[in-house]
Design an enzyme around this catalytic site. Structure first.
Site, PDB file in Angstrom:
ATOM      1  N   HIS A 309       1.030  -1.109   0.143  1.00  0.00           N
ATOM      2  CA  HIS A 309      -0.026  -0.189  -0.070  1.00  0.00           C
ATOM      3  C   HIS A 309       0.987   1.214  -0.030  1.00  0.00           C
ATOM      4  CE1 HIS A 309      -3.156   2.684   1.065  1.00  0.00           C
ATOM      5  NE2 HIS A 309      -3.973   1.934   0.772  1.00  0.00           N
ATOM      6  N   ASP A 366      -8.227  -5.436  -0.006  1.00  0.00           N
ATOM      7  CA  ASP A 366      -8.314  -6.331  -1.139  1.00  0.00           C
ATOM      8  C   ASP A 366      -7.976  -7.505  -0.863  1.00  0.00           C
ATOM      9  OD1 ASP A 366      -7.428  -3.635  -3.010  1.00  0.00           O
ATOM     10  OD2 ASP A 366      -9.507  -4.291  -3.028  1.00  0.00           O
TER      11      ASP A 366
HETATM   12  C1  SDX Z   1      -6.355   0.171  -3.043  1.00  0.00           C
HETATM   13  O1  SDX Z   1      -4.476   4.607  -1.941  1.00  0.00           O
HETATM   14  C2  SDX Z   1      -5.269   4.005  -1.466  1.00  0.00           C
HETATM   15  O2  SDX Z   1      -5.652   4.509  -0.459  1.00  0.00           O
HETATM   16  C3  SDX Z   1      -5.856   2.887  -2.249  1.00  0.00           C
HETATM   17  C4  SDX Z   1      -6.775   1.850  -1.380  1.00  0.00           C
HETATM   18  C5  SDX Z   1      -8.187   2.777  -0.975  1.00  0.00           C
HETATM   19  O3  SDX Z   1      -8.848   2.435  -0.153  1.00  0.00           O
HETATM   20  O4  SDX Z   1      -8.502   3.831  -1.982  1.00  0.00           O
HETATM   21  O5  SDX Z   1      -6.448   1.734  -0.097  1.00  0.00           O
HETATM   22  C6  SDX Z   1      -7.430   0.882  -2.142  1.00  0.00           C
HETATM   23  O6  SDX Z   1      -5.921   0.449  -4.145  1.00  0.00           O
HETATM   24  C7  SDX Z   1      -5.377  -0.938  -1.987  1.00  0.00           C
HETATM   25  C8  SDX Z   1      -4.008  -1.211  -2.853  1.00  0.00           C
HETATM   26  C9  SDX Z   1      -4.509  -2.403  -4.014  1.00  0.00           C
HETATM   27  N1  SDX Z   1      -3.334  -2.806  -4.995  1.00  0.00           N
HETATM   28  C10 SDX Z   1      -2.893  -3.998  -4.783  1.00  0.00           C
HETATM   29  O7  SDX Z   1      -3.078  -4.761  -3.833  1.00  0.00           O
HETATM   30  C11 SDX Z   1      -1.775  -4.235  -6.039  1.00  0.00           C
HETATM   31  C12 SDX Z   1      -0.652  -4.754  -5.485  1.00  0.00           C
HETATM   32  N2  SDX Z   1       0.100  -3.726  -4.692  1.00  0.00           N
HETATM   33  C13 SDX Z   1       1.063  -3.139  -5.391  1.00  0.00           C
HETATM   34  O8  SDX Z   1       0.709  -2.918  -6.833  1.00  0.00           O
HETATM   35  C14 SDX Z   1       1.592  -1.608  -4.701  1.00  0.00           C
HETATM   36  O9  SDX Z   1       1.872  -2.012  -3.539  1.00  0.00           O
HETATM   37  C15 SDX Z   1       0.749  -0.425  -4.498  1.00  0.00           C
HETATM   38  C16 SDX Z   1       0.297  -0.047  -5.882  1.00  0.00           C
HETATM   39  C17 SDX Z   1      -0.883  -0.675  -3.998  1.00  0.00           C
HETATM   40  C18 SDX Z   1       1.352   0.523  -3.769  1.00  0.00           C
HETATM   41  O10 SDX Z   1       2.645   0.637  -4.624  1.00  0.00           O
HETATM   42  P1  SDX Z   1       3.699   2.105  -4.303  1.00  0.00           P
HETATM   43  O11 SDX Z   1       3.225   2.716  -3.180  1.00  0.00           O
HETATM   44  O12 SDX Z   1       3.911   2.710  -5.457  1.00  0.00           O
HETATM   45  O13 SDX Z   1       4.944   1.271  -3.981  1.00  0.00           O
HETATM   46  P2  SDX Z   1       5.817   0.679  -4.768  1.00  0.00           P
HETATM   47  O14 SDX Z   1       5.197  -0.181  -5.931  1.00  0.00           O
HETATM   48  O15 SDX Z   1       7.033   1.443  -5.095  1.00  0.00           O
HETATM   49  O16 SDX Z   1       6.344  -0.619  -3.796  1.00  0.00           O
HETATM   50  C19 SDX Z   1       7.479  -0.399  -3.003  1.00  0.00           C
HETATM   51  C20 SDX Z   1       8.417  -1.552  -3.184  1.00  0.00           C
HETATM   52  C21 SDX Z   1       8.903  -2.000  -4.635  1.00  0.00           C
HETATM   53  O17 SDX Z   1      10.121  -2.592  -4.438  1.00  0.00           O
HETATM   54  P3  SDX Z   1      11.254  -1.571  -4.997  1.00  0.00           P
HETATM   55  O18 SDX Z   1      11.069  -0.959  -6.169  1.00  0.00           O
HETATM   56  O19 SDX Z   1      11.536  -0.551  -3.789  1.00  0.00           O
HETATM   57  O20 SDX Z   1      12.408  -2.656  -5.016  1.00  0.00           O
HETATM   58  O21 SDX Z   1       7.774  -2.906  -2.886  1.00  0.00           O
HETATM   59  C22 SDX Z   1       7.465  -3.757  -3.805  1.00  0.00           C
HETATM   60  C23 SDX Z   1       7.583  -2.874  -5.173  1.00  0.00           C
HETATM   61  O22 SDX Z   1       8.255  -3.692  -6.096  1.00  0.00           O
HETATM   62  N3  SDX Z   1       6.015  -4.249  -3.884  1.00  0.00           N
HETATM   63  C24 SDX Z   1       5.729  -5.289  -4.048  1.00  0.00           C
HETATM   64  C25 SDX Z   1       4.221  -5.502  -4.047  1.00  0.00           C
HETATM   65  N4  SDX Z   1       3.676  -4.202  -3.697  1.00  0.00           N
HETATM   66  C26 SDX Z   1       4.971  -3.433  -3.733  1.00  0.00           C
HETATM   67  N5  SDX Z   1       6.285  -6.455  -4.407  1.00  0.00           N
HETATM   68  C27 SDX Z   1       5.226  -7.704  -4.368  1.00  0.00           C
HETATM   69  N6  SDX Z   1       4.306  -7.781  -4.397  1.00  0.00           N
HETATM   70  C28 SDX Z   1       3.495  -6.479  -3.903  1.00  0.00           C
HETATM   71  N7  SDX Z   1       2.283  -6.623  -4.162  1.00  0.00           N
END
Ligand code: SDX
Length: 431
Positions: A309, A366
């Site tokens: 998140h 989710d």
């Molecule tokens: C919602 O914003 C909100 O409030 C949203 C929400 C709401 O109520 O409105 O809460 C609803 O959207 C919840 C999130 C649902 N999405 C998912 O479950 C999809 C999977 N999650 C990721 O896509 C990700 O965690 C995000 C998009 C939710 C957040 O991404 P960020 O904040 O841009 O963080 P990031 O992608 O930069 O991740 C940080 C690190 C990265 O690694 P590095 O680049 O630092 O090496 O963590 C890793 C990412 O690769 N990472 C994951 C991961 N999520 C982040 N690695 C594996 N699996 C994951 N799910």
């Protein structure tokens, strides 16, 4: 916001020094007001994804991602999920206070008596293929509301904003249920005024003309709680979309349609559908290590859906309540879902894994919602529709707050340009 100690942030660029005021909210990080930065320094800030940028001042929802705290107008989400109905939460988000008995009665009556759709809107559905994704139908039909309810599109008129807000909260379940019925080829079911909000929605989704349908009260209670958990979440991507669309003066129905479109993405509201597909693809507990390895592999675009998140770097408090609701619904409906075993084991393994601990990746709302919604009888294609239904009150509350904010102006970010500088036109013979 207050600047009581006249705190400032100092910035030096070359030989020049600048100061910008620092404001404090009631709780959470202070903000540095950089609105005069460009005028003073001829520089922009650069913050892709707005990870360090506050786009507005708001009194609606507060999140402390490190502590796993979520407050709607100051009330903890767990207290509201336990003690308030979704319509009480809608009143709270819209008005800032929980309703009195009289206010609750008036609000419930107003919502109940706005649940029907203009009959001509029903022909809109026939323009879609039966296999259209229900979110495509939601974007289209909600956007079209402005063609039928143009007596509540003048954003400068508080009365019209109030009726549009109530129409949207009232009609989203009807539109969502119709999108579902259309996708399964069953006749639309009209709302009933003797049912509460969640029961009415389940009735419109699952009753058929050929037999009586009695709403399971446990299912209705779980549905109502799921709506509350999804109601608002400060300046997430879809809420920011609604605010940006609204900042141009667009009508509320068009703004909510824009929010629905943004929510659809798998990184945002589409994650509940993507998460259940992922759990189904994993299939059994022994397949989990392979998927954990893929999630950690930078060369593999696979991510664990329902994990991570932008704000929560601790447990998403909604996920905790969602998990409890999942267990209660499966028990009450006597459903043994092997995917729950996969989800519980996946969460256990992920939370012990160095990669997930180091990156502070926890289950978000989710992760468990899909299992519950499937147990309630919804196909995965409806999961994000339910998220949009519930989030409508958050979107419209934030939209109202923005319209009423005297500081608000059209949102218009800048950029850093790295393309070509001016160059002479090339005739095709020279290319
Ligand atoms: C919602 O914003 C909100 O409030 C949203 C929400 C709401 O109520 O409105 O809460 C609803 O959207 C919840 C999130 C649902 N999405 C998912 O479950 C999809 C999977 N999650 C990721 O896509 C990700 O965690 C995000 C998009 C939710 C957040 O991404 P960020 O904040 O841009 O963080 P990031 O992608 O930069 O991740 C940080 C690190 C990265 O690694 P590095 O680049 O630092 O090496 O963590 C890793 C990412 O690769 N990472 C994951 C991961 N999520 C982040 N690695 C594996 N699996 C994951 N799910």
């Amino acid at each position: 916001m207050s600047n009581k100690d006249n705190k400032t942030a100092k910035l030096s660029i070359g030989e020049k020094n600048y100061e910008f005021p620092i404001y404090e909210g009631t709780v959470g990080p202070d903000v540095i007001d950089i609105s005069s930065l460009y005028a003073q320094t001829d520089n922009f800030t650069y913050d892709p994804g707005f990870t360090s940028t506050a786009s507005c001042e708001s009194k609606i929802t507060y999140i402390d991602g490190d502590a796993g705290i979520l407050l709607y107008r100051g009330y903890p989400i767990a207290d509201l999920a336990e003690n308030a109905s979704f319509l009480e939460v809608c009143f709270l988000l819209l008005n800032g206070e929980l309703p009195t008995e009289d206010e609750k009665g008036e609000f419930e009556h107003a919502i109940t008596y706005h649940t029907m759709l203009h009959d001509q809107m029903i022909t809109l559905f026939n323009g879609f293929r039966r296999d259209a994704h229900p979110m495509a139908i939601m974007v289209g039909v909600v956007g079209a509301l402005s063609a039928f309810y143009h007596d509540s599109t003048d954003v400068t008129d508080a009365k019209q904003r109030l009726i549009a807000s109530r129409r949207l909260i009232a009609k989203m379940p009807t539109i969502a249920a119709m999108a579902y019925k259309y996708s399964v080829g069953q006749p639309f079911v009209q709302p009933r005024n003797d049912l509460d909000y969640a029961s009415n929605f389940l009735h419109m989704c699952f009753s058929v003309p050929s037999e009586d349908y009695v709403v399971n009260p446990i299912a209705a209670e779980a549905m109502d709680r799921i709506f509350t958990l999804h109601a608002d979440h400060e300046q997430n991507a879809s809420t920011s979309t609604v605010r940006l669309a609204g900042s141009s003066g667009a009508n509320p129905f068009a703004c909510i349609a824009a929010g629905i479109a943004c929510l659809w993405g798998p990184a945002h509201g589409g994650a509940n559908e993507a998460c259940l597909k992922m759990l189904t693809e994993i299939g059994t507990v022994d397949q989990i290590p392979e998927y954990i390895a893929r999630a950690k592999d930078k060369s593999d675009p696979f991510r664990l859906m329902g994990f991570g998140h932008r704000v929560y770097k601790n447990f998403d408090p909604r996920a905790t309540i969602m998990q409890e609701t999942t267990h209660a619904v499966l028990k009450e409906l006597n459903i043994e879902d092997p995917l729950l075993d996969v989800a519980v084991e996946l969460e256990r393994i992920a939370r012990e894994d160095e990669y997930f601990i180091e990156k502070k990746l926890y289950p978000n709302i989710d992760f468990y919602s899909g299992i519950t919604l499937r147990a309630l009888g919804f196909p995965t294609s409806m999961f994000t529709v339910l998220f949009a239904l519930a989030r409508t009150v958050g979107w419209i509350s934030q939209w109202n707050e923005m319209i009423e904010d005297p500081k608000q102006k059209i949102g218009r970010p800048r950029q850093t340009y790295t393309g070509h500088t001016e160059r002479p036109f090339k005739n095709i013979s020279e290319r």
